[in-house]
Design a protein around this motif. Structure first.
Motif, mmCIF file in Angstrom:
data_model
loop_
_atom_site.group_PDB
_atom_site.id
_atom_site.type_symbol
_atom_site.label_atom_id
_atom_site.label_comp_id
_atom_site.label_asym_id
_atom_site.label_seq_id
_atom_site.Cartn_x
_atom_site.Cartn_y
_atom_site.Cartn_z
ATOM 1 N N PHE A 1 0.533 -1.008 -0.337
ATOM 2 C CA PHE A 1 -0.111 0.030 0.106
ATOM 3 C C PHE A 1 0.905 1.175 -0.358
ATOM 4 C CE2 PHE A 1 -3.196 -3.049 1.860
ATOM 5 C CZ PHE A 1 -4.007 -2.787 1.143
ATOM 6 N N VAL A 2 0.875 2.373 -0.434
ATOM 7 C CA VAL A 2 1.180 3.738 -0.799
ATOM 8 C C VAL A 2 0.292 4.982 -0.188
ATOM 9 C CG1 VAL A 2 2.059 5.502 -2.107
ATOM 10 C CG2 VAL A 2 1.736 3.044 -2.927
ATOM 11 N N GLU A 3 0.853 4.573 1.742
ATOM 12 C CA GLU A 3 0.672 5.803 2.478
ATOM 13 C C GLU A 3 0.736 6.860 1.967
ATOM 14 O OE1 GLU A 3 2.030 4.434 5.999
ATOM 15 O OE2 GLU A 3 0.734 2.624 5.970
ATOM 16 N N VAL A 4 -0.211 7.792 1.816
ATOM 17 C CA VAL A 4 -0.507 9.339 0.929
ATOM 18 C C VAL A 4 -0.906 10.473 2.859
ATOM 19 C CG1 VAL A 4 -0.371 11.227 -0.094
ATOM 20 C CG2 VAL A 4 -0.309 8.511 -1.276
ATOM 21 N N ASP A 5 0.451 10.868 2.891
ATOM 22 C CA ASP A 5 0.079 11.820 3.830
ATOM 23 C C ASP A 5 -0.089 14.002 3.389
ATOM 24 O OD1 ASP A 5 -0.662 10.491 6.112
ATOM 25 O OD2 ASP A 5 1.683 10.237 6.746
ATOM 26 N N ALA A 6 -1.553 14.062 3.385
ATOM 27 C CA ALA A 6 -1.086 15.149 3.154
ATOM 28 C C ALA A 6 -0.600 16.155 3.902
ATOM 29 C CB ALA A 6 -2.583 16.175 2.256
ATOM 30 N N ILE A 7 0.960 17.036 3.795
ATOM 31 C CA ILE A 7 0.826 17.969 4.657
ATOM 32 C C ILE A 7 1.545 19.586 3.833
ATOM 33 C CG2 ILE A 7 3.195 15.904 5.458
ATOM 34 C CD1 ILE A 7 5.039 17.145 3.658
ATOM 35 N N GLY A 8 0.642 19.622 2.972
ATOM 36 C CA GLY A 8 0.844 20.937 2.627
ATOM 37 C C GLY A 8 -0.775 20.933 1.817
ATOM 38 N N SER A 9 -1.510 22.840 1.620
ATOM 39 C CA SER A 9 -2.222 22.591 0.565
ATOM 40 C C SER A 9 -2.362 21.848 -0.851
ATOM 41 C CB SER A 9 -2.757 23.470 0.819
ATOM 42 O OG SER A 9 -2.022 24.597 -0.149
ATOM 43 N N GLY A 10 -3.222 21.484 -1.218
ATOM 44 C CA GLY A 10 -2.652 21.570 -3.308
ATOM 45 C C GLY A 10 -2.939 19.916 -3.128
ATOM 46 N N VAL A 11 -3.207 19.731 -4.284
ATOM 47 C CA VAL A 11 -2.339 18.508 -5.168
ATOM 48 C C VAL A 11 -1.223 17.883 -5.832
ATOM 49 C CG1 VAL A 11 -4.828 17.776 -5.269
ATOM 50 C CG2 VAL A 11 -3.497 18.523 -6.792
ATOM 51 N N ALA A 12 -0.103 17.093 -6.028
ATOM 52 C CA ALA A 12 0.636 16.750 -6.231
ATOM 53 C C ALA A 12 0.119 15.256 -6.833
ATOM 54 C CB ALA A 12 1.972 16.427 -5.216
ATOM 55 N N MET A 13 1.030 15.085 -7.631
ATOM 56 C CA MET A 13 1.398 13.735 -8.405
ATOM 57 C C MET A 13 1.777 12.603 -7.590
ATOM 58 S SD MET A 13 -0.544 13.553 -11.122
ATOM 59 C CE MET A 13 -0.329 12.104 -11.357
ATOM 60 N N VAL A 14 2.356 11.114 -7.349
ATOM 61 C CA VAL A 14 3.107 9.865 -6.737
ATOM 62 C C VAL A 14 2.920 8.893 -8.054
ATOM 63 C CG1 VAL A 14 2.202 8.259 -5.234
ATOM 64 C CG2 VAL A 14 0.905 10.502 -5.102
ATOM 65 N N THR A 15 3.727 9.068 -7.998
ATOM 66 C CA THR A 15 4.488 7.875 -8.802
ATOM 67 C C THR A 15 5.500 6.913 -7.724
ATOM 68 O OG1 THR A 15 5.770 9.311 -10.239
ATOM 69 C CG2 THR A 15 6.745 7.477 -10.317
ATOM 70 N N VAL A 16 4.766 4.956 -8.702
ATOM 71 C CA VAL A 16 5.116 4.128 -7.897
ATOM 72 C C VAL A 16 6.026 3.375 -8.699
ATOM 73 C CG1 VAL A 16 3.873 2.254 -7.195
ATOM 74 C CG2 VAL A 16 2.366 4.513 -6.628
ATOM 75 N N THR A 17 6.866 2.489 -8.738
ATOM 76 C CA THR A 17 7.569 1.935 -9.403
ATOM 77 C C THR A 17 7.835 0.931 -9.043
ATOM 78 O OG1 THR A 17 9.313 4.056 -9.908
ATOM 79 C CG2 THR A 17 10.303 1.497 -10.746
ATOM 80 N N ALA A 18 7.526 -0.429 -9.600
ATOM 81 C CA ALA A 18 7.387 -1.721 -10.018
ATOM 82 C C ALA A 18 8.873 -2.326 -9.699
ATOM 83 C CB ALA A 18 6.353 -2.594 -9.927
ATOM 84 N N THR A 19 9.497 -3.006 -9.231
ATOM 85 C CA THR A 19 11.031 -3.734 -10.408
ATOM 86 C C THR A 19 10.855 -5.077 -9.369
ATOM 87 O OG1 THR A 19 11.846 -1.737 -9.198
ATOM 88 C CG2 THR A 19 13.106 -3.463 -9.699
ATOM 89 N N ASP A 20 11.268 -6.306 -10.743
ATOM 90 C CA ASP A 20 11.033 -7.581 -10.541
ATOM 91 C C ASP A 20 12.631 -8.001 -9.959
ATOM 92 O OD1 ASP A 20 13.207 -7.682 -12.405
ATOM 93 O OD2 ASP A 20 11.846 -8.370 -14.455
#
Length: 349
Positions: free
Chosen positions: A98-117
């Motif tokens: 699970f990617v746990e996301v905490d909003a520490i400032g106002s607004g939105v941003a992009m999250v990049t998830v990288t999967a590695t074999d």
């Protein structure tokens, strides 16, 4: 057939199967000389991870399941890392897929998830997250809200003949001078109850237990809490109810995906007793604010408690679900905890 006395000639034949083997034609020896190298196929990103926002007051921050959105054609296990393009807005980490996301400032941003074999090949996904609202709107001065259960009233032990007083004002939030209270016992033969102003008196009449319902009322409405009282013999060991430490993140999973949760880190017992767990669908998830409570779209999950005490949850319909988890100690005292699950549409393949 070779004749006696003649040298035996061997012909090398390479067969490209799972391993490269050398067969000596006309000889009895078969020897594997090198592993057959199979090219690695890179992981695949499936569908799109939907946005996950913190968008209403008191909503838990999202923990987004990312493993359903990746697939490895060779069946390799995948590891995940997460980054954000604006660390002043979001703080992200990966815990158990699970990617746990905490909003520490106002607004939105992009999250990049990288999967590695296991051989270093990668695939990536991005999704948007953040805080998209200022919280509940201000209530007009004329609006008197119903009481809000600030903290749960804990279950407790009474010894036969013992009485205990509980200040109910600490368990409900509202305009104190407008709060009134009522209480009932499911078994008056074991537990008698009475209320004076905001003080609840409990008396252990006889061995057994009862569910006590406390209703707090303002001109804006009523709210009820329930807790359990166990009456033990006078010489019984002192026992206190377990406590719920809280689950900070709501779990976000696509329809058809499942995960299991170990509830033990989220509960504690004062005496160190082992706890047993049950789980069921809880109350609806609502947005509190303005002149009314807004019901968010209800989803559905399949709930099962495994033999090892873990809670297995499968998303079956998109929407929001509150899962009520109850931990009970050996003395029969329970405490309830809550987990919010957001079910998103199924992964597109």
């Amino acid at each position: 057939m070779p004749s006696a006395g003649r040298s035996r000639r061997c012909r090398l034949v390479f067969v490209p199967v799972i391993a490269a083997s050398v067969f000596l034609s006309g000889c009895d020896l078969v020897e594997t000389v090198a592993p057959f190298l199979v090219g690695n196929r890179v992981p695949t990103a499936l569908g799109e991870i939907p946005p996950a926002y913190r968008d209403w007051t008191h909503a838990p921050s999202p923990a987004v399941a990312v493993w359903p959105y990746f697939e490895d054609p060779d069946g390799d296990s995948l590891t995940f890392i997460a980054t954000t393009d604006d660390p002043e807005v979001l703080d992200v980490r990966v815990v158990d897929g699970f990617v746990e996301v905490d909003a520490i400032g106002s607004g939105v941003a992009m999250v990049t998830v990288t999967a590695t074999d296991t051989r270093g090949s990668t695939a990536r996904h991005t999704f948007e997250s953040g805080d998209i609202g200022p919280g509940a709107p201000l209530r007009p001065p004329s609006y008197v809200p119903p009481p809000d259960p600030k903290v749960p009233i804990p279950s407790l032990q009474l010894l036969r003949g013992q009485s205990v007083e509980v200040d109910l004002g600490g368990y409900f939030e509202g305009y104190r001078h407008q709060l009134s209270f009522e209480a009932t016992s499911s078994s008056p033969d074991s537990v008698e109850v009475s209320v004076s102003d905001s003080t609840l008196t409990l008396e252990g009449v006889d061995l057994g237990w009862a569910l006590v319902h406390v209703t707090a009322t303002t001109p804006g409405g009523s709210t009820t809490q329930e807790f359990k009282v166990v009456v033990d013999p006078p010489m019984a060991r002192s026992n206190s109810a377990p406590s719920f430490e809280g689950i900070h993140y709501r779990r976000v999973i696509p329809q058809g995906a499942w995960f299991s949760l170990d509830p033990s880190p989220y509960f504690a017992d004062p005496e160190g007793d082992a706890l047993t767990y049950t789980a069921e669908r809880g109350s609806p998830v609502v947005i509190r604010g303005g002149e009314r409570d807004i019901l968010v779209p209800p989803g559905a999950v399949q709930i099962r408690v495994t033999s090892r005490g873990r809670i297995a949850l499968t998303g079956t319909r998109p929407g929001f679900v509150r899962v009520r988890i109850t931990a009970t100690d050996p003395g029969g005292l329970p405490v309830n905890g809550g987990l919010i699950v957001e079910v998103t549409p199924p992964v597109r393949r």
